[in-house]
Design a protein around this motif. Structure first.
Motif, short mmCIF file in Angstrom:
data_model
loop_
_atom_site.label_atom_id
_atom_site.label_comp_id
_atom_site.label_asym_id
_atom_site.label_seq_id
_atom_site.Cartn_x
_atom_site.Cartn_y
_atom_site.Cartn_z
N ASP A 1 -0.54 -7.46 -8.02
CA ASP A 1 -1.92 -7.94 -8.04
C ASP A 1 -2.64 -7.67 -6.72
N LYS A 2 -2.08 -6.80 -5.88
CA LYS A 2 -2.67 -6.52 -4.58
C LYS A 2 -3.12 -5.06 -4.49
N LEU A 3 -4.19 -4.86 -3.70
CA LEU A 3 -4.68 -3.52 -3.41
C LEU A 3 -4.52 -3.24 -1.92
N TYR A 4 -4.06 -2.04 -1.60
CA TYR A 4 -3.89 -1.61 -0.21
C TYR A 4 -4.67 -0.33 0.03
N ASN A 5 -5.05 -0.11 1.28
CA ASN A 5 -5.59 1.18 1.70
C ASN A 5 -4.41 1.97 2.24
N THR A 6 -4.00 2.99 1.54
CA THR A 6 -2.70 3.63 1.79
C THR A 6 -2.83 5.11 2.10
N CYS A 7 -2.10 5.52 3.12
CA CYS A 7 -1.99 6.92 3.50
C CYS A 7 -0.59 7.42 3.12
N MET A 8 -0.53 8.54 2.40
CA MET A 8 0.74 9.12 1.98
C MET A 8 0.96 10.45 2.69
N ALA A 9 2.21 10.73 3.00
CA ALA A 9 2.55 11.97 3.71
C ALA A 9 3.63 12.72 2.93
N PHE A 10 3.50 14.05 2.94
CA PHE A 10 4.38 14.91 2.16
C PHE A 10 4.99 15.99 3.04
N ASP A 11 6.25 16.32 2.78
CA ASP A 11 6.90 17.38 3.55
C ASP A 11 6.66 18.73 2.89
N PRO A 12 7.13 19.82 3.50
CA PRO A 12 6.85 21.16 2.95
C PRO A 12 7.49 21.43 1.60
N HIS A 13 8.39 20.54 1.13
CA HIS A 13 8.96 20.68 -0.20
C HIS A 13 8.14 19.93 -1.25
N THR B 1 -23.02 -5.18 6.27
CA THR B 1 -21.97 -6.20 6.26
C THR B 1 -20.84 -5.71 5.39
N VAL B 2 -19.65 -5.64 5.96
CA VAL B 2 -18.47 -5.17 5.24
C VAL B 2 -17.29 -6.09 5.57
N ASP B 3 -16.51 -6.44 4.56
CA ASP B 3 -15.28 -7.19 4.78
C ASP B 3 -14.23 -6.66 3.80
N GLU B 4 -13.36 -5.78 4.29
CA GLU B 4 -12.34 -5.20 3.42
C GLU B 4 -11.38 -6.25 2.89
N GLY B 5 -11.25 -7.38 3.60
CA GLY B 5 -10.35 -8.44 3.17
C GLY B 5 -10.76 -9.08 1.86
N GLU B 6 -12.00 -8.86 1.43
CA GLU B 6 -12.44 -9.39 0.14
C GLU B 6 -11.77 -8.67 -1.02
N THR B 7 -11.30 -7.45 -0.76
CA THR B 7 -10.69 -6.63 -1.81
C THR B 7 -9.25 -6.24 -1.50
N LEU B 8 -9.01 -5.90 -0.23
CA LEU B 8 -7.73 -5.32 0.17
C LEU B 8 -6.81 -6.32 0.83
N THR B 9 -5.53 -6.00 0.80
CA THR B 9 -4.49 -6.73 1.53
C THR B 9 -4.01 -5.84 2.67
N GLY B 10 -3.82 -6.42 3.83
CA GLY B 10 -3.32 -5.64 4.97
C GLY B 10 -1.85 -5.30 4.83
N GLY B 11 -1.48 -4.11 5.27
CA GLY B 11 -0.07 -3.72 5.29
C GLY B 11 0.69 -4.46 6.37
N ASP B 12 2.02 -4.33 6.35
CA ASP B 12 2.82 -5.12 7.29
C ASP B 12 3.89 -4.32 8.02
N SER B 13 3.86 -2.99 7.95
CA SER B 13 4.90 -2.22 8.66
C SER B 13 4.38 -0.86 9.09
N PRO B 14 4.82 -0.39 10.25
CA PRO B 14 4.46 0.95 10.71
C PRO B 14 5.22 2.02 9.92
N THR B 15 4.72 3.25 9.98
CA THR B 15 5.36 4.36 9.28
C THR B 15 5.45 5.55 10.22
N VAL B 16 6.65 6.11 10.35
CA VAL B 16 6.89 7.23 11.25
C VAL B 16 7.41 8.43 10.46
N LEU B 17 6.83 9.58 10.70
CA LEU B 17 7.33 10.83 10.13
C LEU B 17 8.26 11.48 11.15
#
Length: 216
Positions: A23-35, A56-72
């Protein structure tokens, strides 16, 4: 995006999209390798809030914040013929205002580059876009990419544009204006180690007195 990465034999950081998880929406970035394999997914931690006379903008009205870093973890060679091993930290837009995340990537994960798919509003972008990019590159002594949509003055939300590549000294290596364009630049990743050795800010951190800890 996966097919584009595979067809062109490149590492692809694919901007950001709304992602539903239960029931949650996130703003998400996806990363892909050369395969064409999705090898990373980052959910925006710091949600944008702005209150001005114009907007006036409040992303928290719609989105949930993520909770972990991502490293490639990018390895030398491979289909993309990368010149050396290095790590890339992912973040999104408003995250660039938080030095804690950039420092965490540099100190805990040893990243050499941060990538921020972003869409600063034209009003805020003129005042803060490049300053934030340069501050975070200098703070964490690594390359930083700010990738923005081109500006459409007829849109309900008008993006600033001006994509940039910033080096570890905070100098702008390459940039675009507000119009559509392609930014291409060779990056000397060895510069990161040289800068950190010449000006040992990160290694001089007083971890005996303070530290940044992620709870997840």
């Amino acid at each position: 995006m996966a097919q584009a990465a595979k067809d062109n034999k490149v590492w692809l950081i694919a901007g950001s999209i709304p992602e539903r998880d239960g029931d949650k929406l996130y703003n998400t970035c996806m990363a892909f390798d050369p395969h064409g394999t999705m090898v990373g997914k980052y959910r925006k931690m710091h949600l944008f809030r702005l209150r001005t006379e114009q907007l006036t903008v409040d992303e928290g009205e719609t989105l949930t914040g993520g909770d972990s870093p991502t490293v490639l973890d990018i390895k030398a060679g491979g289909p993309a013929n990368m010149p050396m091993d290095f790590k890339v930290g992912l973040a999104i837009c408003f995250d660039v205002r938080y030095p804690q995340l950039a420092l965490h990537y540099a100190q805990k994960h040893g990243t050499s580059m941060l990538v921020y798919p972003s869409s600063f509003h034209a009003d805020r972008g003129e005042k803060n876009w490049i300053q934030c990019a340069r501050f975070r590159a200098v703070d964490s002594q690594q390359f930083l990419v700010m990738a923005s949509p081109a500006r459409d003055a007829t849109a309900g939300y008008v993006a600033w544009g001006h994509s940039h590549l910033v080096d570890p000294y905070g100098d702008i290596s390459e940039s675009l204006d507000e119009n559509e364009g392609i930014l291409m630049q060779d990056v000397d990743l060895a510069m990161v180690g040289k800068v950190r050795q010449a000006l040992p800010i990160l290694s001089g951190t007083r971890n005996d007195l303070y530290e940044i800890n992620f709870k997840q």
